[in-house]
Enzyme design. Sequence first.
Site, mmCIF file in Angstrom:
data_model
loop_
_atom_site.group_PDB
_atom_site.id
_atom_site.type_symbol
_atom_site.label_atom_id
_atom_site.label_comp_id
_atom_site.label_asym_id
_atom_site.label_seq_id
_atom_site.Cartn_x
_atom_site.Cartn_y
_atom_site.Cartn_z
ATOM 1 N N GLU A 1 -9.802 -20.803 60.451
ATOM 2 C CA GLU A 1 -8.614 -20.757 59.088
ATOM 3 C C GLU A 1 -8.068 -21.871 59.360
ATOM 4 O OE1 GLU A 1 -8.780 -17.213 58.363
ATOM 5 O OE2 GLU A 1 -10.953 -16.844 57.283
ATOM 6 N N GLU B 1 -20.162 -16.294 56.146
ATOM 7 C CA GLU B 1 -19.398 -15.791 55.967
ATOM 8 C C GLU B 1 -20.186 -14.977 54.762
ATOM 9 O OE1 GLU B 1 -15.488 -14.865 57.857
ATOM 10 O OE2 GLU B 1 -16.067 -15.813 59.407
HETATM 11 C C1 XIL Z 1 -13.045 -9.554 59.063
HETATM 12 C C2 XIL Z 1 -14.212 -8.310 59.869
HETATM 13 O O1 XIL Z 1 -14.794 -8.809 58.819
HETATM 14 C C3 XIL Z 1 -13.518 -7.303 59.629
HETATM 15 O O2 XIL Z 1 -14.191 -6.259 60.086
HETATM 16 C C4 XIL Z 1 -12.162 -7.492 60.109
HETATM 17 O O3 XIL Z 1 -10.811 -6.293 59.694
HETATM 18 C C5 XIL Z 1 -10.996 -8.674 59.376
HETATM 19 O O4 XIL Z 1 -11.975 -9.631 60.214
HETATM 20 N N1 XIL Z 1 -12.875 -14.475 58.033
HETATM 21 C C6 XIL Z 1 -13.235 -14.568 58.992
HETATM 22 C C7 XIL Z 1 -13.762 -13.364 59.632
HETATM 23 O O5 XIL Z 1 -12.911 -15.643 59.923
HETATM 24 O O6 XIL Z 1 -13.465 -13.033 61.038
HETATM 25 C C8 XIL Z 1 -13.080 -12.046 59.038
HETATM 26 O O7 XIL Z 1 -13.591 -11.157 59.551
HETATM 27 C C9 XIL Z 1 -13.172 -12.348 57.541
HETATM 28 C C10 XIL Z 1 -12.700 -13.356 57.423
#
Ligand code: XIL
Length: 380
Positions: free
Chosen positions: A136, A253
């Site tokens: 990010e 994701e």
């Molecule tokens: C999220 C998790 O799913 C949650 O449990 C946590 O509270 C916050 O992070 N982008 C990412 C992930 O790279 O690590 C994030 O995961 C979602 C967005």
Amino acid sequence: MKSAALSAAILLAFGSTADAQIAKGATKFLGNITHQSKVRTDFATYWNQITAENECKWEVVEPSRDNMNWSGCQAAYDAAKTGGFPFRFHTLIWGSQVPGWLASLSTAEQLAEIEEWMDLAAARFPDVAMIDVVNEAVTGHAPFPHIAALGGAGTSGHEWVIESFRMARKRWPKAKLVLNDYNNLRWNVDDFIAIAKKVKAADPKIIDAIGCQAHDLSATTGQYTNPEMTAGALTTVLKKLNDQVGLPIYITELDLSYESDAAQEAAYKALFPIMWESPYVAGVTIWGYVYGQTWNQAQYSGLIKNGADRPAFTWLKQYVASKPNVTNPLPLTPVSVTPRQASIGSAKEPRLELSKDGNRVEAVFERDGGAVRTDVSGKR
Ligand code: XIL
């Protein structure tokens, strides 16, 4: 009707369904994540790649300075080892879930802590398949807050990203190193491309792939209200990423979050094949699979609801089984490396080892009277 003996023989011949993952034997992996900080016992029934949802994030591993907790991250890694499938380390350098205690340190101390964080991860997981090195980084997303420690913006504007990749490559010569982000399939595509190009231009050997989280494909319920991306637009952007960056893409994701089973199934049918069959995509990871227990921004993305497969899941299983031979731009071979502590130094020279408690990197000097151990965490 089959006899019990015949059933047992069939089971012996073909193995139990417990490890009959959806994409087993396919040219790409179909992965998923840990669930509430644990690997579910049914994980390897479905998935052949694993990412820890939170447990390998720096804040979770090192909540206070030098107080390491690797247990959840290690469990995900161990599940990959046991299952014989790839593990993605998520993530090294990110602006969310970053230790708060870093903020009070000097820039030099921050750099030493970053070095130590990477050293410890590399000593523990030398053969990890994929690493989200920087997550990010796009402005307005969640870039690492202490970029001065990594060289700041520099002339390229993203020297800190480049330096993160250089540091990761030094420690993981063979892992696939990934620049991961969200909204890079729509909304902020050009901003993301610009950063990826800078890293690759600085040194093509330090970056292997880009990661598209793919939380941005759709959502009509929950916190997102994006209209669903069309299959055509998804096809176009994957080609654009490939044309402009020239690196393989991981979907890291994926979540298609719909309360309605029919809407979720339709979204999967429309969009999943675009990613799975794309010659630019090297693997797909879905972000959770238990309905009602996925992260709060995609609360209806789960594929198993009340113990039963949702229609999208039924479809996904048969679809992937029907498409095992898709073009993969970056096939994974198991990464085999000699652990750093065993590879450095002879009996008379110092070697690096992980301390017994796993919290430090130590130089070990063999002397006549026994070994002398010195903490060298963060020193290079
Ligand atoms: C999220 C998790 O799913 C949650 O449990 C946590 O509270 C916050 O992070 N982008 C990412 C992930 O790279 O690590 C994030 O995961 C979602 C967005």
